[in-house]
Design a protein around this motif. Structure first.
Motif, PDB file in Angstrom:
ATOM      1  N   UNK A 108     -41.122  63.031 -12.026  1.00  0.00           N
ATOM      2  CA  UNK A 108     -42.245  63.774 -12.606  1.00  0.00           C
ATOM      3  C   UNK A 108     -43.585  63.195 -12.142  1.00  0.00           C
ATOM      4  N   UNK A 109     -44.534  64.077 -11.913  1.00  0.00           N
ATOM      5  CA  UNK A 109     -45.865  63.643 -11.480  1.00  0.00           C
ATOM      6  C   UNK A 109     -46.611  63.030 -12.662  1.00  0.00           C
ATOM      7  N   UNK A 110     -47.180  61.868 -12.444  1.00  0.00           N
ATOM      8  CA  UNK A 110     -47.999  61.222 -13.469  1.00  0.00           C
ATOM      9  C   UNK A 110     -49.454  61.648 -13.319  1.00  0.00           C
ATOM     10  N   UNK A 111     -49.961  61.531 -12.098  1.00  0.00           N
ATOM     11  CA  UNK A 111     -51.336  61.959 -11.804  1.00  0.00           C
ATOM     12  C   UNK A 111     -51.488  62.079 -10.286  1.00  0.00           C
ATOM     13  N   UNK A 112     -52.020  63.156  -9.828  1.00  0.00           N
ATOM     14  CA  UNK A 112     -52.277  63.377  -8.404  1.00  0.00           C
ATOM     15  C   UNK A 112     -51.040  63.072  -7.552  1.00  0.00           C
ATOM     16  N   UNK A 113     -51.083  61.995  -6.774  1.00  0.00           N
ATOM     17  CA  UNK A 113     -49.988  61.656  -5.872  1.00  0.00           C
ATOM     18  C   UNK A 113     -49.034  60.608  -6.451  1.00  0.00           C
ATOM     19  N   UNK A 114     -49.264  60.218  -7.688  1.00  0.00           N
ATOM     20  CA  UNK A 114     -48.445  59.186  -8.338  1.00  0.00           C
ATOM     21  C   UNK A 114     -47.303  59.843  -9.102  1.00  0.00           C
ATOM     22  N   UNK A 115     -46.081  59.412  -8.827  1.00  0.00           N
ATOM     23  CA  UNK A 115     -44.916  59.950  -9.534  1.00  0.00           C
ATOM     24  C   UNK A 115     -44.189  58.836 -10.274  1.00  0.00           C
ATOM     25  N   UNK A 116     -43.409  59.241 -11.248  1.00  0.00           N
ATOM     26  CA  UNK A 116     -42.599  58.311 -12.031  1.00  0.00           C
ATOM     27  C   UNK A 116     -41.225  58.193 -11.375  1.00  0.00           C
ATOM     28  N   UNK A 117     -40.958  57.051 -10.742  1.00  0.00           N
ATOM     29  CA  UNK A 117     -39.679  56.830 -10.070  1.00  0.00           C
ATOM     30  C   UNK A 117     -38.750  55.926 -10.885  1.00  0.00           C
ATOM     31  N   UNK A 118     -38.958  55.910 -12.194  1.00  0.00           N
ATOM     32  CA  UNK A 118     -38.161  55.020 -13.043  1.00  0.00           C
ATOM     33  C   UNK A 118     -36.686  55.411 -13.094  1.00  0.00           C
ATOM     34  N   UNK A 119     -36.344  56.636 -12.660  1.00  0.00           N
ATOM     35  CA  UNK A 119     -34.927  57.008 -12.589  1.00  0.00           C
ATOM     36  C   UNK A 119     -34.179  56.080 -11.640  1.00  0.00           C
ATOM     37  N   UNK A 120     -34.845  55.642 -10.574  1.00  0.00           N
ATOM     38  CA  UNK A 120     -34.239  54.667  -9.671  1.00  0.00           C
ATOM     39  C   UNK A 120     -34.076  53.324 -10.362  1.00  0.00           C
ATOM     40  N   UNK A 121     -35.056  52.942 -11.146  1.00  0.00           N
ATOM     41  CA  UNK A 121     -34.988  51.671 -11.875  1.00  0.00           C
ATOM     42  C   UNK A 121     -33.835  51.679 -12.870  1.00  0.00           C
TER      43      UNK A 121
END
Length: 249
Positions: A108-121
């Protein structure tokens, strides 16, 4: 040289996103995509506008933080190269570049080009670790390790967790990422004890957020660490091994 940028802007995760167009007048062929965003933000700040939010850290192709999508391709046009090493030498005066976040339902997009990649974590938290008794370190030659196995483990351990493989996959699969982790941990004597338990936990967690693998191969083509496509086969291999053994080893 002058470049026209169509950049994805999104104020918050719940808000609508849109492309906004900017011009950078003094881009140089030596700049990376990340440095181009730096220059754009300098211009925006100078005019009092809101800078574009994006992630970066080491800028040496090691951390995996800088991933963005450039003209529909994760990281950019050059294969197996992170965004921070994608140079502008391939572009010419007046060209248009579209920059947006890594696209995946799992990001999911957090802001602009920043996404939440915590699914990998969460996949790593589930089993991408090893329990070793603390104490005096064993002799370096106490555990025999074949040279080829050691080299293979190092090759698969090179994954930097940028998540571009998932964004490149039409199915949003994470098999290249998960397979690389399972492969390098299964190859070493100190990590084999939890092999079956690890495989079941990581694969189960993977299937909660990511799609199935159809062996398209786009994942390996964009991977900055050059993880081979053979990593995806490790997922099913380790899954089957864990089922047949029926225990944690």
């Amino acid at each position: 040289m002058k470049l026209t940028l169509d950049v994805w802007r999104q104020d918050n995760p719940a808000g609508p996103g849109r492309f906004e167009t900017y011009e950078v007048l003094d881009a140089t062929p030596e700049m990376s995509v990340v440095e181009l965003l730096d220059r754009l933000n300098e211009q925006l700040v100078e005019t009092g506008a809101e800078p574009v939010a994006f992630e970066s850290d080491c800028r040496e192709g090691i951390c995996g933080a800088c991933g963005v999508t450039v003209d529909d391709r994760p990281h950019g046009a050059q294969p197996n190269t992170p965004s921070c090493h994608q140079r502008l030498a391939r572009y010419t005066e007046g060209q248009r570049i579209r920059i947006e976040p890594l696209r995946s339902g799992a990001y999911p997009v957090i802001r602009d080009l920043v996404v939440d990649r915590s699914a990998l974590d969460r996949v790593i938290t589930a089993g991408g670790h090893v329990a070793i008794n603390a104490g005096t370190a064993p002799d370096a030659d106490a555990a025999a390790l074949d040279f080829a196995a050691a080299e293979m483990a190092l090759d698969f351990a090179a994954c930097i967790g940028c998540g571009a493989c998932v964004a490149a996959c039409p199915n949003g699969a994470a098999h290249l990422f998960v397979g690389s982790k399972l492969a390098h941990l299964a190859a070493l004597p100190t990590t084999k004890a939890e092999r079956g338990k690890r495989a079941r936990a990581m694969i189960s967690e993977m299937e909660l957020d990511f799609g199935p693998c159809s062996s398209y191969g786009e994942c390996a083509d964009v991977c900055p660490a050059g993880i081979p496509l053979s990593a995806i086969a490790v997922v099913n291999k380790e899954r089957l091994r864990a089922v047949l053994r029926g225990r944690n080893t």
